[in-house]
Design a protein around this motif. Sequence first.
Motif, PDB file in Angstrom:
ATOM      1  N   UNK A   3       0.837  -1.182   0.000  1.00 32.93           N
ATOM      2  CA  UNK A   3       0.000   0.000   0.000  1.00 32.93           C
ATOM      3  C   UNK A   3       0.881   1.246   0.000  1.00 32.93           C
ATOM      4  N   UNK A   4       0.500   2.216  -0.831  1.00 31.90           N
ATOM      5  CA  UNK A   4       1.282   3.429  -1.029  1.00 31.90           C
ATOM      6  C   UNK A   4       0.409   4.642  -0.744  1.00 31.90           C
ATOM      7  N   UNK A   5       0.934   5.577   0.036  1.00 28.48           N
ATOM      8  CA  UNK A   5       0.241   6.835   0.316  1.00 28.48           C
ATOM      9  C   UNK A   5       1.083   7.980  -0.223  1.00 28.48           C
ATOM     10  N   UNK A   6       0.478   8.789  -1.073  1.00 24.79           N
ATOM     11  CA  UNK A   6       1.138   9.940  -1.691  1.00 24.79           C
ATOM     12  C   UNK A   6       2.437   9.555  -2.398  1.00 24.79           C
ATOM     13  N   UNK A   7       2.448   8.370  -3.000  1.00 28.71           N
ATOM     14  CA  UNK A   7       3.579   7.940  -3.807  1.00 28.71           C
ATOM     15  C   UNK A   7       4.780   7.455  -3.044  1.00 28.71           C
ATOM     16  N   UNK A   8       4.713   7.401  -1.720  1.00 23.99           N
ATOM     17  CA  UNK A   8       5.853   6.962  -0.911  1.00 23.99           C
ATOM     18  C   UNK A   8       5.695   5.477  -0.640  1.00 23.99           C
ATOM     19  N   UNK A   9       6.661   4.690  -1.077  1.00 24.00           N
ATOM     20  CA  UNK A   9       6.556   3.239  -0.939  1.00 24.00           C
ATOM     21  C   UNK A   9       7.915   2.632  -0.664  1.00 24.00           C
TER      22      UNK A   9
END
Length: 217
Positions: A43-49
């Motif tokens: 799962x990625x939030x605001x493109x941060x993974x």
Amino acid sequence: SVTAYTQETLDLQGVRNVDDIARLTPGVALERSARYNSSQSNITVRGIRSTSGVPTTGIYIDDTPVQIRMGTSQSASNPYPRIFDLDRVEVLRGPQGTLFGAGAVGGAVRFLTPEPSLSERSLYARGEYSLVDSGDANFEAGVAAGGPIVDGKLGIRASAWRRDEGGWVDRLNYDGSMADDNANHGDATVMRLALAWQPIEKLRITPSVFYQNTSSN
């Protein structure tokens, strides 16, 4: 930036799992690998993974973190709870290190369960039956109930839920014969038991047990 969904909102939107929450929430993406019947996910939030080591999104059931370290196993995945008998789901976008630690640099997803009431009784139930074209049927049934055991002092809430997800992919042998029809089926069972004990006015103790078993063929 916080997006919060109540159980009523989740039911109206037909939300059944974390994939549906990701589709509804801006800035959130859920990537699933084709391996292991798509059970492996990130799962990625605001493109941060992250694909290795400390995760970048915190996953919480109430105040308990359940996210895994990335890259520890090719089949590993965060144990997202199924969407049933929840008070709300919160998606917190942006760094959450102050409240949720280093594993939430991109954000956090919180699944908050209902607390047992010491004064009011409640009942919640949900069922579903659907058919998949050229595939199996989907079936779901669940019930949750709660209320006081000793008014103002002791309360309980219990829930049980089952979902069978029909497959639609046929697995063939090398000669073209059928090896397994509707092979990508799965099922999930969820149960929860929670107590609330308030011995004095300013102290409440709320132990709970959450059980979930998910199978993907």
